[in-house]
Scaffold this motif. Structure first.
Motif, PDB file in Angstrom:
ATOM      1  N   ALA A  94      -1.755  13.703  10.997  1.00 61.58           N
ATOM      2  CA  ALA A  94      -1.637  14.451   9.751  1.00 61.58           C
ATOM      3  C   ALA A  94      -3.052  14.887   9.586  1.00 61.58           C
ATOM      4  CB  ALA A  94      -1.146  13.285   8.621  1.00 61.58           C
ATOM      5  N   LYS A  95      -3.027  16.111   8.506  1.00 61.75           N
ATOM      6  CA  LYS A  95      -4.332  16.702   8.061  1.00 61.75           C
ATOM      7  C   LYS A  95      -4.995  15.790   7.217  1.00 61.75           C
ATOM      8  CE  LYS A  95      -2.406  21.311   8.876  1.00 61.75           C
ATOM      9  NZ  LYS A  95      -2.142  22.722   8.141  1.00 61.75           N
ATOM     10  N   LYS A  96      -4.231  15.197   6.381  1.00 58.46           N
ATOM     11  CA  LYS A  96      -4.906  14.310   5.429  1.00 58.46           C
ATOM     12  C   LYS A  96      -4.052  12.917   4.889  1.00 58.46           C
ATOM     13  CE  LYS A  96      -7.486  14.319   0.759  1.00 58.46           C
ATOM     14  NZ  LYS A  96      -7.656  15.280  -0.151  1.00 58.46           N
ATOM     15  N   ILE A  97      -4.427  11.909   4.883  1.00 56.30           N
ATOM     16  CA  ILE A  97      -3.828  10.661   4.273  1.00 56.30           C
ATOM     17  C   ILE A  97      -4.906  10.087   3.563  1.00 56.30           C
ATOM     18  CG2 ILE A  97      -2.900   8.493   5.150  1.00 56.30           C
ATOM     19  CD1 ILE A  97      -2.088   9.632   7.648  1.00 56.30           C
ATOM     20  N   THR A  98      -4.321   9.881   1.958  1.00 60.39           N
ATOM     21  CA  THR A  98      -4.783   9.135   1.202  1.00 60.39           C
ATOM     22  C   THR A  98      -4.330   7.838   0.977  1.00 60.39           C
ATOM     23  OG1 THR A  98      -3.594  10.312  -0.639  1.00 60.39           O
ATOM     24  CG2 THR A  98      -5.774  11.201   0.094  1.00 60.39           C
ATOM     25  N   ARG A  99      -4.922   6.694   0.495  1.00 58.76           N
ATOM     26  CA  ARG A  99      -4.044   5.443   0.102  1.00 58.76           C
ATOM     27  C   ARG A  99      -4.038   5.167  -1.262  1.00 58.76           C
ATOM     28  NH1 ARG A  99      -6.057   1.450   4.439  1.00 58.76           N
ATOM     29  NH2 ARG A  99      -5.996   3.135   5.872  1.00 58.76           N
ATOM     30  N   GLN A 100      -3.299   4.381  -1.618  1.00 57.78           N
ATOM     31  CA  GLN A 100      -3.489   3.871  -3.175  1.00 57.78           C
ATOM     32  C   GLN A 100      -2.762   2.580  -3.074  1.00 57.78           C
ATOM     33  OE1 GLN A 100      -1.362   6.340  -6.123  1.00 57.78           O
ATOM     34  NE2 GLN A 100      -2.158   5.128  -7.637  1.00 57.78           N
ATOM     35  N   ASP A 101      -3.575   1.626  -3.816  1.00 58.05           N
ATOM     36  CA  ASP A 101      -2.920   0.283  -3.973  1.00 58.05           C
ATOM     37  C   ASP A 101      -1.668   0.243  -4.505  1.00 58.05           C
ATOM     38  OD1 ASP A 101      -3.587  -2.866  -3.805  1.00 58.05           O
ATOM     39  OD2 ASP A 101      -3.275  -2.393  -5.803  1.00 58.05           O
ATOM     40  N   LEU A 102      -0.995  -0.529  -4.232  1.00 56.69           N
ATOM     41  CA  LEU A 102       0.277  -0.661  -5.063  1.00 56.69           C
ATOM     42  C   LEU A 102       0.434  -0.776  -6.608  1.00 56.69           C
ATOM     43  CD1 LEU A 102       3.597  -0.235  -4.667  1.00 56.69           C
ATOM     44  CD2 LEU A 102       3.647  -2.493  -3.862  1.00 56.69           C
ATOM     45  N   ASN A 103      -0.509  -2.091  -6.616  1.00 52.41           N
ATOM     46  CA  ASN A 103      -0.573  -2.420  -8.341  1.00 52.41           C
ATOM     47  C   ASN A 103      -0.912  -1.344  -9.170  1.00 52.41           C
ATOM     48  OD1 ASN A 103       0.375  -4.928  -7.618  1.00 52.41           O
ATOM     49  ND2 ASN A 103      -1.602  -5.768  -7.200  1.00 52.41           N
TER      50      ASN A 103
ATOM     51  N   TYR B 248       4.802   7.402   1.570  1.00 56.02           N
ATOM     52  CA  TYR B 248       5.128   6.396   2.228  1.00 56.02           C
ATOM     53  C   TYR B 248       4.849   5.313   1.311  1.00 56.02           C
ATOM     54  CZ  TYR B 248       5.384   2.581   5.613  1.00 56.02           C
ATOM     55  OH  TYR B 248       5.567   1.580   6.573  1.00 56.02           O
ATOM     56  N   ASN B 249       5.824   4.557   0.784  1.00 53.55           N
ATOM     57  CA  ASN B 249       5.487   2.917   0.153  1.00 53.55           C
ATOM     58  C   ASN B 249       5.737   2.027   0.964  1.00 53.55           C
ATOM     59  OD1 ASN B 249       6.089   0.756  -1.398  1.00 53.55           O
ATOM     60  ND2 ASN B 249       6.364   1.939  -3.395  1.00 53.55           N
ATOM     61  N   GLU B 250       4.753   1.430   1.603  1.00 51.00           N
ATOM     62  CA  GLU B 250       4.818   0.372   2.585  1.00 51.00           C
ATOM     63  C   GLU B 250       5.676  -0.744   2.179  1.00 51.00           C
ATOM     64  OE1 GLU B 250       1.397  -0.707   5.917  1.00 51.00           O
ATOM     65  OE2 GLU B 250       0.938  -1.301   3.991  1.00 51.00           O
ATOM     66  N   TYR B 251       5.425  -1.177   0.914  1.00 46.62           N
ATOM     67  CA  TYR B 251       5.920  -2.312   0.298  1.00 46.62           C
ATOM     68  C   TYR B 251       7.603  -2.193   0.195  1.00 46.62           C
ATOM     69  CZ  TYR B 251       7.161  -6.176  -3.078  1.00 46.62           C
ATOM     70  OH  TYR B 251       7.707  -7.169  -3.548  1.00 46.62           O
TER      71      TYR B 251
ATOM     72  N   MET C 213       0.740  -1.195   0.067  1.00 46.66           N
ATOM     73  CA  MET C 213       0.169  -0.026   0.019  1.00 46.66           C
ATOM     74  C   MET C 213       1.158   1.158   0.140  1.00 46.66           C
ATOM     75  SD  MET C 213      -3.412   0.719  -0.010  1.00 46.66           S
ATOM     76  CE  MET C 213      -4.213  -0.542   0.834  1.00 46.66           C
ATOM     77  N   ILE C 214       0.515   2.287  -0.765  1.00 48.86           N
ATOM     78  CA  ILE C 214       1.279   3.454  -0.807  1.00 48.86           C
ATOM     79  C   ILE C 214       0.290   4.662  -0.131  1.00 48.86           C
ATOM     80  CG2 ILE C 214       1.903   5.423  -2.247  1.00 48.86           C
ATOM     81  CD1 ILE C 214       2.627   3.497  -4.079  1.00 48.86           C
ATOM     82  N   PHE C 215       0.859   5.474   0.867  1.00 47.60           N
ATOM     83  CA  PHE C 215       0.053   6.371   1.387  1.00 47.60           C
ATOM     84  C   PHE C 215       0.573   7.829   1.140  1.00 47.60           C
ATOM     85  CE2 PHE C 215      -0.195   2.477   4.010  1.00 47.60           C
ATOM     86  CZ  PHE C 215      -1.617   2.477   4.374  1.00 47.60           C
ATOM     87  N   VAL C 216      -0.218   8.690   1.110  1.00 45.79           N
ATOM     88  CA  VAL C 216      -0.022  10.180   0.701  1.00 45.79           C
ATOM     89  C   VAL C 216      -0.212  10.960   1.724  1.00 45.79           C
ATOM     90  CG1 VAL C 216       0.047  12.031  -0.815  1.00 45.79           C
ATOM     91  CG2 VAL C 216       0.025   9.809  -1.935  1.00 45.79           C
ATOM     92  N   ILE C 217       0.680  11.462   2.729  1.00 38.47           N
ATOM     93  CA  ILE C 217       0.368  12.289   3.829  1.00 38.47           C
ATOM     94  C   ILE C 217       0.476  13.600   3.466  1.00 38.47           C
ATOM     95  CG2 ILE C 217       1.442  12.458   6.276  1.00 38.47           C
ATOM     96  CD1 ILE C 217       2.777   9.694   5.907  1.00 38.47           C
ATOM     97  N   ASN C 218      -0.571  14.394   3.912  1.00 41.55           N
ATOM     98  CA  ASN C 218      -0.446  15.892   3.883  1.00 41.55           C
ATOM     99  C   ASN C 218      -0.118  16.319   2.114  1.00 41.55           C
ATOM    100  OD1 ASN C 218      -1.492  16.031   6.411  1.00 41.55           O
ATOM    101  ND2 ASN C 218       0.457  16.651   7.153  1.00 41.55           N
TER     102      ASN C 218
ATOM    103  N   GLN D 236       8.931  -8.075   3.019  1.00 43.76           N
ATOM    104  CA  GLN D 236       8.328  -8.340   4.177  1.00 43.76           C
ATOM    105  C   GLN D 236       7.751  -7.316   5.032  1.00 43.76           C
ATOM    106  OE1 GLN D 236       6.283 -11.123   4.241  1.00 43.76           O
ATOM    107  NE2 GLN D 236       7.404 -11.842   2.565  1.00 43.76           N
ATOM    108  N   ILE D 237       7.129  -6.261   4.579  1.00 43.26           N
ATOM    109  CA  ILE D 237       7.138  -4.937   5.660  1.00 43.26           C
ATOM    110  C   ILE D 237       5.591  -5.183   6.310  1.00 43.26           C
ATOM    111  CG2 ILE D 237       6.694  -2.719   5.796  1.00 43.26           C
ATOM    112  CD1 ILE D 237       9.649  -3.381   4.798  1.00 43.26           C
ATOM    113  N   PRO D 238       5.749  -5.412   7.778  1.00 42.56           N
ATOM    114  CA  PRO D 238       4.575  -5.886   8.348  1.00 42.56           C
ATOM    115  C   PRO D 238       3.497  -4.655   8.670  1.00 42.56           C
ATOM    116  CG  PRO D 238       6.482  -6.645   9.468  1.00 42.56           C
ATOM    117  CD  PRO D 238       7.046  -5.644   8.541  1.00 42.56           C
TER     118      PRO D 238
END
Length: 256
Positions: free
Chosen positions: A103-112, A11-14, A1-6, A174-176
């Motif tokens: 964070a004021k805003k966090i959006t998430r995006q599927d890695l694929n 943040y690329n979790e993978y 999962m990719i998170f965009v903060i503010n 393996q990023i938990p």
């Protein structure tokens, strides 16, 4: 999962990386405990996360020794990494309680989906480029003299090229992430499960109704089959945590 903060930090979790949206390609690689901390924070933005929960989910659950000193050091390191991209304070410390990500805003995006979008953009950009003149065939196919005399070097070089991407991906694959499941609501209480198992949601709601009125807004965390010090056997634990940070969490034990 990719998170965009503010709208500033990606943040690329993978891959376990932090990147400035306005300066792509200059990513900061996080160590695994820092990744686990940040994954918990972004999934629970604007919620107070207790120190005990962080120690358990970042260290104890992975067979590692958890200490307050470790937690404080990694929180400091994560703050520094975030501050390199965004000067706004994102991690608030609540002394003797825990931490809150604000964070004021966090959006998430599927890695694929992100990779697919990136590939589409790259193809589009390539279509706009002018076709470069082709080099003569002899210049493309003719290797240097030392290469012809060193077949073992050629094989080793090719092997390194093929194996290196695989080893790199295995090191950070393996990023938990946090194992918190939302089980619904009971009146003004949001119910969450840690490593969901055991009771069905209706049974959990029935237990909560016996112990708490839920007239005020609160989060209730359900832990299944936990062996706590001082308890004779395994038990399910319910942690009732009012959203008012000045109020302490209440624990209730139910024999498994």
């Amino acid at each position: 999962m990719i998170f965009v903060i503010n709208k500033k930090i990606k943040y690329n979790e993978y891959e376990g990386t932090l990147e400035d949206i306005d300066d792509p390609g200059n990513a900061t690689l996080l160590v695994k405990p820092a990744c686990r901390l940040l994954s918990i924070f972004v999934r629970n933005n604007d919620m107070l996360i207790k120190r005990k929960q962080l120690l358990d989910e970042v260290w104890e659950d992975y067979g590692l020794k958890a200490t307050d000193s470790n937690l404080n050091n990694y929180i400091s390191g994560l703050r520094r990494s975030l501050a390199k991209i965004d000067t706004e304070e994102l991690i608030i410390t609540y002394p003797r309680q825990g931490f809150k990500f604000v964070a004021k805003k966090i959006t998430r995006q599927d890695l694929n989906a992100a990779l697919l979008e990136k590939n589409v953009i790259q193809v589009s950009d390539n279509d706009k480029e002018e076709k470069k003149p082709e080099l003569p065939t002899a210049e493309l196919t003719s290797p240097p003299a030392w290469w012809k005399k060193a077949p073992l070097k050629k094989m080793a070089f090719i092997a390194v090229i093929l194996v290196f991407p695989y080893l790199l991906s295995m090191a950070y694959k393996q990023i938990p992430v946090s194992n918190i499941t939302n089980l619904g609501k009971y009146k003004n209480c949001d119910i969450y499960s840690i490593k969901y198992n055991g009771m069905q949601p209706k049974e959990i709601e029935s237990v909560i109704a016996k112990h708490y009125t839920c007239e005020d807004k609160a989060n209730i965390y359900y832990y299944f089959n936990i062996k706590e010090k001082g308890l004779p056997s395994y038990a399910s634990i319910f942690a009732y945590c009012p959203l008012d940070v000045s109020a302490a969490c209440e624990l209730s034990y139910v024999k498994s």
